[in-house]
Scaffold this motif. Structure first.
Motif, PDB file in Angstrom:
ATOM      1  N   LEU A 155       0.830  -1.203   0.000  1.00  0.00           N
ATOM      2  CA  LEU A 155       0.000   0.000   0.000  1.00  0.00           C
ATOM      3  C   LEU A 155       0.867   1.256   0.000  1.00  0.00           C
ATOM      4  N   ALA A 156       1.809   1.330   0.931  1.00  0.00           N
ATOM      5  CA  ALA A 156       2.597   2.548   1.103  1.00  0.00           C
ATOM      6  C   ALA A 156       3.406   2.881  -0.141  1.00  0.00           C
ATOM      7  N   VAL A 157       4.015   1.883  -0.753  1.00  0.00           N
ATOM      8  CA  VAL A 157       4.888   2.161  -1.888  1.00  0.00           C
ATOM      9  C   VAL A 157       4.096   2.700  -3.072  1.00  0.00           C
ATOM     10  N   VAL A 158       2.892   2.195  -3.295  1.00  0.00           N
ATOM     11  CA  VAL A 158       2.092   2.671  -4.428  1.00  0.00           C
ATOM     12  C   VAL A 158       1.586   4.090  -4.185  1.00  0.00           C
ATOM     13  N   ILE A 159       1.111   4.366  -2.982  1.00  0.00           N
ATOM     14  CA  ILE A 159       0.652   5.722  -2.671  1.00  0.00           C
ATOM     15  C   ILE A 159       1.802   6.713  -2.801  1.00  0.00           C
ATOM     16  N   ASP A 160       2.960   6.362  -2.262  1.00  0.00           N
ATOM     17  CA  ASP A 160       4.108   7.265  -2.313  1.00  0.00           C
ATOM     18  C   ASP A 160       4.592   7.483  -3.744  1.00  0.00           C
ATOM     19  N   ASP A 161       4.667   6.410  -4.526  1.00  0.00           N
ATOM     20  CA  ASP A 161       5.090   6.568  -5.919  1.00  0.00           C
ATOM     21  C   ASP A 161       4.129   7.492  -6.667  1.00  0.00           C
ATOM     22  N   GLY A 162       2.842   7.349  -6.392  1.00  0.00           N
ATOM     23  CA  GLY A 162       1.872   8.210  -7.042  1.00  0.00           C
ATOM     24  C   GLY A 162       2.011   9.655  -6.605  1.00  0.00           C
ATOM     25  N   ASP A 163       2.132   9.877  -5.302  1.00  0.00           N
ATOM     26  CA  ASP A 163       2.240  11.241  -4.786  1.00  0.00           C
ATOM     27  C   ASP A 163       3.536  11.920  -5.229  1.00  0.00           C
ATOM     28  N   GLN A 164       4.595  11.138  -5.400  1.00  0.00           N
ATOM     29  CA  GLN A 164       5.877  11.703  -5.830  1.00  0.00           C
ATOM     30  C   GLN A 164       6.039  11.695  -7.349  1.00  0.00           C
ATOM     31  N   GLN A 165       5.015  11.211  -8.041  1.00  0.00           N
ATOM     32  CA  GLN A 165       5.005  11.179  -9.510  1.00  0.00           C
ATOM     33  C   GLN A 165       6.207  10.413 -10.070  1.00  0.00           C
ATOM     34  N   VAL A 166       6.475   9.275  -9.448  1.00  0.00           N
ATOM     35  CA  VAL A 166       7.552   8.411  -9.924  1.00  0.00           C
ATOM     36  C   VAL A 166       7.116   7.748 -11.228  1.00  0.00           C
TER      37      VAL A 166
END
Length: 294
Positions: A173-184
């Motif tokens: 969960l955390a990695v997907v939300i963070d990647d999205g928020d950081q526009q990775v």
């Protein structure tokens, strides 16, 4: 710099950086910089019981000593609990997630695929794990190195945990939300995470996020098959060994550093790595034995 491409390195502070971590950091750094993009550092510190004291600061100090420069501030997952919980609360209201009270012992016979015991039980989320309902569909992608990979979420994975019973948030969960928020846009990581990607594709779909491109580099393993990590065979990285370890990491990744880099500073080695980065030269396997790299 073309910031339309963004890569990241996300260490877990369960210990100091080792050679396997350096290979992953170098691959993600060189790939991002080769595309003229940004390179971010994120600390995956969402599991306090496994965190080594002082590891977060030591990891950043080691990266700096090895010549790495990242864009923007370091993101700490431990500071983002409200963000993760808001997503879970939304999915609970929608019926996409549910509370699970199953014990590990009860699930042992099912080989890691959740049988759905609590799917319609209506348990309270308090003191329970939270699982995400998965569809009876296959999710796949084209890895830049490993080729096509897919899984059937229903039969090969099952409803998976997004928040543990102890209240800690799951990596998926955390990695997907963070990647999205950081526009990775470009994820370069070890091939041990290949199996996680279909779950992350589904999470991206639920969140309305575009899927990044993926490049899973070979995982370094000890001769007995265990992941290269904290052991007598894999000492923590030291600043004094930065040049030799960076050159060794380049060779591990199939790159061919010239002899003149033997006297170069770490930052010069990284500049060479970015300007000469070749995905085609990477070993197209999922694991590499440590013994073959010495």
């Amino acid at each position: 710099m073309n910031s339309s491409r963004t890569g990241r390195f996300a260490p877990t502070p369960s210990g100091l950086l080792h050679f396997g971590s350096l290979v992953a950091a170098l691959a993600s750094f060189a790939d991002a910089r080769a595309q003229g993009g940004q390179w971010l550092v994120r600390m995956e510190d969402i599991d306090p019981p496994r965190e080594a004291p002082g590891a977060k600061a030591a990891i950043l100090e080691t990266l700096h000593a090895y010549g790495f420069e990242w864009d923007g501030p370091v993101l700490y997952q431990s500071e983002r609990s409200n963000r993760y919980q808001a997503v879970i609360d939304h999915w609970l209201r929608q019926g996409l997630a549910y509370a699970c009270t199953c014990s590990r012992k009860a699930l042992e016979p099912y080989a890691g695929v959740y049988p759905g015991f609590c799917r319609n039980a209506g348990h309270s989320p308090e003191g329970a794990a939270i699982r995400l309902r998965v569809p009876e569909l296959r999710y796949g992608f084209q890895d830049r190195l490993q080729g096509h990979f897919e899984q059937h979420l229903g039969t090969e994975v099952g409803d998976f945990i997004i928040r543990r019973r102890d209240g800690l948030y799951a990596y998926q969960l955390a990695v997907v939300i963070d990647d999205g928020d950081q526009q990775v846009t470009d994820i370069v990581r070890g091939a041990d995470l290949l199996d996680s990607t279909p779950r992350q594709l589904y999470l991206q779909e639920l969140l309305g996020l575009p899927s990044p491109t993926y490049l899973h580099v070979p995982l370094l393993v000890q001769p007995d098959g265990h992941k290269l990590g904290k052991s007598y065979r894999s000492a923590p990285l030291t600043a004094a060994d930065a040049r030799s370890q960076l050159l060794r990491a380049l060779r591990t990744l199939g790159q061919k550093p010239p002899a003149e880099l033997q006297s170069a500073q770490p930052r010069e080695i990284l500049q060479w790595a970015a300007s000469h980065w070749s995905v085609d030269a990477l070993p197209g396997v999922r694991t590499l034995a440590e013994a073959s790299l010495l």
